[in-house]
Design a protein around this motif. Sequence first.
Motif, PDB file in Angstrom:
ATOM      1  N   GLY A  62       0.812  -1.215   0.000  1.00  0.00           N
ATOM      2  CA  GLY A  62       0.000   0.000   0.000  1.00  0.00           C
ATOM      3  C   GLY A  62       0.841   1.258   0.000  1.00  0.00           C
ATOM      4  N   LEU A  63       1.936   1.246   0.737  1.00  0.00           N
ATOM      5  CA  LEU A  63       2.813   2.416   0.788  1.00  0.00           C
ATOM      6  C   LEU A  63       3.561   2.581  -0.528  1.00  0.00           C
ATOM      7  N   ALA A  64       3.923   1.473  -1.157  1.00  0.00           N
ATOM      8  CA  ALA A  64       4.567   1.549  -2.473  1.00  0.00           C
ATOM      9  C   ALA A  64       3.619   2.174  -3.494  1.00  0.00           C
ATOM     10  N   LYS A  65       2.310   1.906  -3.359  1.00  0.00           N
ATOM     11  CA  LYS A  65       1.321   2.503  -4.257  1.00  0.00           C
ATOM     12  C   LYS A  65       1.195   4.010  -4.024  1.00  0.00           C
ATOM     13  N   VAL A  66       1.291   4.444  -2.770  1.00  0.00           N
ATOM     14  CA  VAL A  66       1.253   5.879  -2.468  1.00  0.00           C
ATOM     15  C   VAL A  66       2.437   6.575  -3.121  1.00  0.00           C
ATOM     16  N   GLU A  67       3.622   5.995  -2.972  1.00  0.00           N
ATOM     17  CA  GLU A  67       4.809   6.568  -3.612  1.00  0.00           C
ATOM     18  C   GLU A  67       4.627   6.634  -5.124  1.00  0.00           C
ATOM     19  N   GLY A 175      -1.402  14.164  17.775  1.00  0.00           N
ATOM     20  CA  GLY A 175      -0.742  15.167  16.945  1.00  0.00           C
ATOM     21  C   GLY A 175      -0.820  14.881  15.463  1.00  0.00           C
ATOM     22  N   ILE A 176      -1.853  14.142  15.047  1.00  0.00           N
ATOM     23  CA  ILE A 176      -2.031  13.796  13.634  1.00  0.00           C
ATOM     24  C   ILE A 176      -2.844  14.882  12.950  1.00  0.00           C
ATOM     25  N   ASP A 177      -2.304  15.446  11.873  1.00  0.00           N
ATOM     26  CA  ASP A 177      -2.977  16.559  11.198  1.00  0.00           C
ATOM     27  C   ASP A 177      -4.103  16.084  10.290  1.00  0.00           C
ATOM     28  N   VAL A 178      -3.886  14.968   9.566  1.00  0.00           N
ATOM     29  CA  VAL A 178      -4.889  14.467   8.626  1.00  0.00           C
ATOM     30  C   VAL A 178      -4.943  12.937   8.708  1.00  0.00           C
ATOM     31  N   VAL A 179      -6.174  12.411   8.728  1.00  0.00           N
ATOM     32  CA  VAL A 179      -6.360  10.973   8.532  1.00  0.00           C
ATOM     33  C   VAL A 179      -6.964  10.789   7.146  1.00  0.00           C
ATOM     34  N   TYR A 180      -6.276  10.024   6.306  1.00  0.00           N
ATOM     35  CA  TYR A 180      -6.739   9.798   4.935  1.00  0.00           C
ATOM     36  C   TYR A 180      -7.340   8.406   4.852  1.00  0.00           C
ATOM     37  N   GLU A 181      -8.583   8.323   4.356  1.00  0.00           N
ATOM     38  CA  GLU A 181      -9.270   7.038   4.241  1.00  0.00           C
ATOM     39  C   GLU A 181      -9.680   6.791   2.790  1.00  0.00           C
ATOM     40  N   GLY A 182      -9.485   5.571   2.346  1.00  0.00           N
ATOM     41  CA  GLY A 182      -9.871   5.202   0.991  1.00  0.00           C
ATOM     42  C   GLY A 182      -8.685   5.116   0.058  1.00  0.00           C
ATOM     43  N   GLU A 183      -8.983   4.872  -1.211  1.00  0.00           N
ATOM     44  CA  GLU A 183      -7.919   4.717  -2.213  1.00  0.00           C
ATOM     45  C   GLU A 183      -7.223   6.057  -2.466  1.00  0.00           C
ATOM     46  N   PHE A 184      -5.921   6.001  -2.682  1.00  0.00           N
ATOM     47  CA  PHE A 184      -5.085   7.215  -2.660  1.00  0.00           C
ATOM     48  C   PHE A 184      -4.902   7.876  -4.016  1.00  0.00           C
ATOM     49  N   GLU A 185      -4.897   7.118  -5.094  1.00  0.00           N
ATOM     50  CA  GLU A 185      -4.328   7.589  -6.364  1.00  0.00           C
ATOM     51  C   GLU A 185      -4.992   8.839  -6.930  1.00  0.00           C
ATOM     52  N   GLU A 186      -6.281   9.062  -6.666  1.00  0.00           N
ATOM     53  CA  GLU A 186      -6.970  10.206  -7.264  1.00  0.00           C
ATOM     54  C   GLU A 186      -6.951  11.439  -6.358  1.00  0.00           C
ATOM     55  N   HIS A 208     -13.325  10.167  -2.623  1.00  0.00           N
ATOM     56  CA  HIS A 208     -14.713  10.371  -3.060  1.00  0.00           C
ATOM     57  C   HIS A 208     -15.258   9.223  -3.896  1.00  0.00           C
ATOM     58  N   ARG A 209     -14.369   8.331  -4.385  1.00  0.00           N
ATOM     59  CA  ARG A 209     -14.849   7.181  -5.166  1.00  0.00           C
ATOM     60  C   ARG A 209     -13.713   6.182  -5.339  1.00  0.00           C
ATOM     61  N   PRO A 210     -14.060   4.928  -5.644  1.00  0.00           N
ATOM     62  CA  PRO A 210     -13.000   3.981  -6.016  1.00  0.00           C
ATOM     63  C   PRO A 210     -12.267   4.483  -7.255  1.00  0.00           C
ATOM     64  N   VAL A 211     -10.956   4.338  -7.259  1.00  0.00           N
ATOM     65  CA  VAL A 211     -10.137   4.879  -8.345  1.00  0.00           C
ATOM     66  C   VAL A 211     -10.271   4.016  -9.594  1.00  0.00           C
ATOM     67  N   PRO A 212     -10.513   4.626 -10.763  1.00  0.00           N
ATOM     68  CA  PRO A 212     -10.538   3.851 -12.012  1.00  0.00           C
ATOM     69  C   PRO A 212      -9.208   3.152 -12.241  1.00  0.00           C
ATOM     70  N   ILE A 213      -9.263   1.975 -12.804  1.00  0.00           N
ATOM     71  CA  ILE A 213      -8.065   1.152 -13.016  1.00  0.00           C
ATOM     72  C   ILE A 213      -6.979   1.891 -13.787  1.00  0.00           C
ATOM     73  N   ASP A 214      -7.375   2.677 -14.799  1.00  0.00           N
ATOM     74  CA  ASP A 214      -6.360   3.335 -15.634  1.00  0.00           C
ATOM     75  C   ASP A 214      -5.656   4.490 -14.919  1.00  0.00           C
ATOM     76  N   MET A 215      -6.114   4.839 -13.710  1.00  0.00           N
ATOM     77  CA  MET A 215      -5.437   5.885 -12.937  1.00  0.00           C
ATOM     78  C   MET A 215      -4.433   5.314 -11.942  1.00  0.00           C
ATOM     79  N   VAL A 216      -4.324   3.997 -11.867  1.00  0.00           N
ATOM     80  CA  VAL A 216      -3.450   3.365 -10.871  1.00  0.00           C
ATOM     81  C   VAL A 216      -2.097   3.054 -11.502  1.00  0.00           C
ATOM     82  N   PRO A 217      -1.021   3.712 -11.061  1.00  0.00           N
ATOM     83  CA  PRO A 217       0.306   3.430 -11.623  1.00  0.00           C
ATOM     84  C   PRO A 217       0.920   2.183 -11.009  1.00  0.00           C
ATOM     85  N   THR A 218       1.942   1.657 -11.659  1.00  0.00           N
ATOM     86  CA  THR A 218       2.659   0.506 -11.110  1.00  0.00           C
ATOM     87  C   THR A 218       3.689   0.975 -10.090  1.00  0.00           C
ATOM     88  N   ILE A 219       3.993   0.117  -9.137  1.00  0.00           N
ATOM     89  CA  ILE A 219       4.935   0.471  -8.076  1.00  0.00           C
ATOM     90  C   ILE A 219       6.355   0.584  -8.627  1.00  0.00           C
TER      91      ILE A 219
END
Length: 546
Positions: A62-67, A175-186, A208-219
């Motif tokens: 999951g972290l590799a996908k964020v990067e 001391g957490i500024d933001v909690v991010y929930e859901g798929e990251f790529e968009e 706001h929505r599940p990310v479309p497949i074509d928006m997901v890059p490879t790690i």
Amino acid sequence: MSFDGYPIVLTGEIATMSDTHGSSVVGFASAIPENYFRDWAARRFFRVKSDKYGRVLRAPYGLAKVEAALLAHGYTRNDVIIADPYKLDKVIGTNTRVIGIYVMDPLGLSYGSGIVYWILKLADLPYRGLPYIAKSFFQVINHPAIKRHKDHLKIVVGGPAGWQIIDTGKQRELGIDVVYEGEFEEDGPQLFDKIMKGEPIPERVVAHRPVPIDMVPTIVTPSVGGMVEVTRGCGRGCQFCTPTLSGMIRSFPFEGHIDREIKLNIEVGGFSEITLHSEEFFRYGAKGIEPNPDKVLDLTVKAYKLVKSYGDDHELTTDFTTAAVVKYAPKLIKEVSEYMNEGGTWHFIEMGIETGSPRLLRMLMAGKALPYKPEQYPDVVEEAIGILNDNYWVVVGTMILNLPGETDDDVVKSLELLDRISKLRVLTFPLPFIPMGALRRRDFTILDEMLDDPLRREFILKALIKSFEEAKAFSSLITRKVENFIVKRLIGYIAVSSFNLVLKRYKEKLGSLIEQYGEFKERIKEEVSRAVISIKLDRGEQDNNS
């Protein structure tokens, strides 16, 4: 890179970031409490491979996908680093604006931590402190380098267990500024843009929505365990399950996506086994609930050929399935297994059994049994595990206690299912469902209450006895991917010794509990009889008065 720090530093709980000597299965030890892991021992067990600058060589998927998403958005590797949590002082500096922390169990509230609590309590072993995975989260978030530069950076927490921070109300305290929930790529890269520009940001962001497949890059960083994502989402709609938020199952293409990540994990990550990750692998390529066997087999053959091109010792496997799809497509299971379990090689595969009660199934997870009816589900589970065993899969099956609306009869139905599958190759893990109100109060006495109830305690013990018996039988499979021979032997020895100790104590307890349960059932019968007599008397009085 100068010592002024990376603008964006991504990291995670130490236990989550660790490759646990090459075996993801051994990683479940992270749920063991800190009194069993002194810091010097934990550092050797939960090791993290990184270069001298602090950049990890392998990262949680999951972290590799964020990067990857940040790099695809326009940031460079001079801007972003996935950092070794043991070396944060090397990567955080005056230039740092974002610390992104990936969490799997930051506060020790997961099912896994709950089951380890039960395992130790039932074995009369001491449980003190936090699960180590939670302790390792606090080691990161309270790291001196973060504290030192907190005035010019924001802490963003995300991952499968971000809900723990929200639901306990601990965000500001930590001391957490933001909690991010859901798929990251968009939506994720846009949040990071705002932080980098110093713009106002919300305390919570929900994709706001599940990310479309074509928006997901490879790690671009190899993933811990050689994991390669082949689908997202599920579509079965279980009310307690995170993948439900990702909607119906979507499948990634092999060419240009899956193949690239396989090559990266083998060529750069050094893995000899690739895990095709999916919430339900045998539905790869499906448009709905029913599988598309041609698509699954095509993916399996292509991936197998690619992996084997690196050597005969390289292997392919997968991680998750449901009982329903296995029962529905036994021919597909056999065909896929001929590639993944070539030559009779056994692998583990996870299955969310969850309950033996058709009533609970219909109420909370009706999609789990599709295309079958909830009433057929116990038969489906038993047949599916048999099919998988016939094709060299050891099933790791989870079963949940204390689901909303659960009654004693529901637990009896789960006990009956346990008895039906007792001769099969399956590890049956009982997991505790903790109500939201208890989470907010951090009140976990519910775990002890379930142990104090004779019926539920019998279920927990029976399930754990079965799990430890199978784990003992397949101990070599658990440690198979441990890279260091001496560490492998040591872990294997400790595991088998622990299994023997736990089994002995559990079986002693179960004998007395069966007697208690007999007494419990007799009391229930008496109460029911009294209630029936009372109802009859009431009706008689009403008849006489009418």
